[in-house]
Design an enzyme around this catalytic site. Structure first.
Site, mmCIF file in Angstrom:
data_model
loop_
_atom_site.group_PDB
_atom_site.id
_atom_site.type_symbol
_atom_site.label_atom_id
_atom_site.label_comp_id
_atom_site.label_asym_id
_atom_site.label_seq_id
_atom_site.Cartn_x
_atom_site.Cartn_y
_atom_site.Cartn_z
ATOM 1 N N LYS A 1 0.849 -1.208 0.000
ATOM 2 C CA LYS A 1 0.000 0.000 0.000
ATOM 3 C C LYS A 1 0.879 1.251 0.000
ATOM 4 C CE LYS A 1 -3.733 -2.495 2.307
ATOM 5 N NZ LYS A 1 -4.445 -2.830 3.544
ATOM 6 N N ASP B 1 -10.653 2.831 4.343
ATOM 7 C CA ASP B 1 -10.894 1.385 4.290
ATOM 8 C C ASP B 1 -12.398 1.084 4.221
ATOM 9 O OD1 ASP B 1 -8.914 -0.535 4.101
ATOM 10 O OD2 ASP B 1 -8.278 -0.312 6.192
ATOM 11 N N GLN C 1 -4.199 -1.526 9.790
ATOM 12 C CA GLN C 1 -4.137 -2.868 9.222
ATOM 13 C C GLN C 1 -4.673 -3.883 10.228
ATOM 14 O OE1 GLN C 1 -3.376 -3.405 6.038
ATOM 15 N NE2 GLN C 1 -3.705 -5.606 6.194
HETATM 16 N N1 GUN Z 1 -6.703 -6.999 6.661
HETATM 17 C C1 GUN Z 1 -7.096 -7.789 5.633
HETATM 18 N N2 GUN Z 1 -7.613 -7.022 4.649
HETATM 19 C C2 GUN Z 1 -7.547 -5.743 5.071
HETATM 20 C C3 GUN Z 1 -7.925 -4.499 4.472
HETATM 21 O O1 GUN Z 1 -8.451 -4.405 3.366
HETATM 22 N N3 GUN Z 1 -7.682 -3.394 5.242
HETATM 23 C C4 GUN Z 1 -7.121 -3.477 6.472
HETATM 24 N N4 GUN Z 1 -6.960 -2.336 7.149
HETATM 25 N N5 GUN Z 1 -6.771 -4.598 7.037
HETATM 26 C C5 GUN Z 1 -6.981 -5.733 6.335
#
Ligand code: GUN
Length: 295
Positions: free
Chosen positions: A52, A119, A96
């Site tokens: 990311k 998100d 995350q």
């Molecule tokens: N953990 C697994 N997928 C995601 C996601 O799309 N965003 C975040 N913040 N954590 C995750």
């Protein structure tokens, strides 16, 4: 069978986003800035957050990665989220997941300013999505919708069986696939670990979204000829033939299932890159400001 190529589609979308950022730079607009919080050092989370942040750099976005020890308390993490909420230079915040067990994930998600919730996990974002109001869509379902749109796949009136009811993939995907948009207007069945007659359902499916987190769970005998299959799974399995001793597989038994499909996403390079595109689109939207999201 046509492969739905997440790398190619995401390259196309990222090029569009980069052009938008270049224009913002020329015009003195707000350059999108994403802040990512990573607690601990779960290897999968490290890899996701790393990609990311790298994508932010690629697109000319600003990014800040805040790393914390797994022992950080919920109280201290809430303070960190609050600092990002009140920092005007930060447009988007992502925490995350998963977080260590002693931290209540919902408490952290609920603390994020909904206007920075790129998100799309905050209850306000999810509620607005459910009502069809402008908001941040959760990145993975959003990415899958972009994939369908890119390939011009019309799912109107089709039966879509979604396997897995997580808050971040399966459940929001039911909303996006069934709402009155294009792509959308599908008839949706949400199946999960307690579903009794899963094979009976998947054999009726024109579209299968596999998001159950079990390696190669969807096998060829569960799939109708000509089905469209979107595989959200990212599972690491042992593989002695690889130098690393392991490899990634999806929730779909790709080699067997692909032969029956009209379209299928591979793992890796399918849904994964599209998720990052969803996040980046949301971050750009956040930088454009409140107007885009108000109603
Ligand atoms: N953990 C697994 N997928 C995601 C996601 O799309 N965003 C975040 N913040 N954590 C995750």
């Amino acid at each position: 069978m046509q492969l739905l190529d997440g790398t190619a589609v995401s390259a196309h979308i990222k090029a569009q986003l980069k052009t938008e950022v270049d224009i913002l730079k020329v015009n003195g607009g707000k350059i999108p800035h994403l802040a990512a919080i990573l607690v601990g050092n779960n290897p999968a989370s490290e890899a996701y957050v790393g990609s990311k942040v790298r994508t932010c750099e690629e697109l000319g976005f600003g990014s800040t990665l805040l790393r914390f020890e797994p022992s950080i308390t919920e109280e201290l993490l809430l303070i960190e989220v609050d600092k990002l909420n009140s920092d005007a230079s930060i447009d988007g915040i992502l925490v995350q997941l998963p977080l260590p067990k002693h931290i209540e994930e919902n408490a952290i998600i609920n603390a994020i300013d909904p206007l920075k919730d790129v998100d799309g996990f905050h209850p306000i974002s999810q509620g607005k999505m459910m009502l069809g109001q402008p908001t941040f869509l959760p990145a993975t379902p959003y990415g899958m919708m972009m994939m369908l749109e890119h390939y011009g796949i019309d799912v109107t009136g089709k039966h879509c069986v979604i396997i897995g009811r997580s808050n971040i993939v399966g459940t929001p995907m039911t909303i996006l696939m069934s709402r009155n948009t294009n792509p959308g207007n599908a008839t949706v069945t949400l199946a999960h670990s307690k579903t009794k007659n899963l094979k009976e359902l998947t054999l009726q499916a024109d579209v299968i979204v596999a998001a159950i987190g079990r390696p190669r769970f969807v096998t060829a005998d569960m799939v109708k000829e000509g089905a469209i299959v979107l595989d959200v799974g990212i599972n690491r399995i042992d593989d002695a033939t690889r130098k690393s001793g392991s490899r990634l597989v999806g929730d779909v038994d790709f080699d067997q299932v692909a032969e029956k499909c009209s379209f299928i996403t591979p793992v890796p390079k399918g849904v994964g890159p599209m998720t990052i595109c969803g996040l980046m689109k949301n971050t750009l939207l956040a930088a454009k400001g409140k107007k885009a999201l108000s109603n």
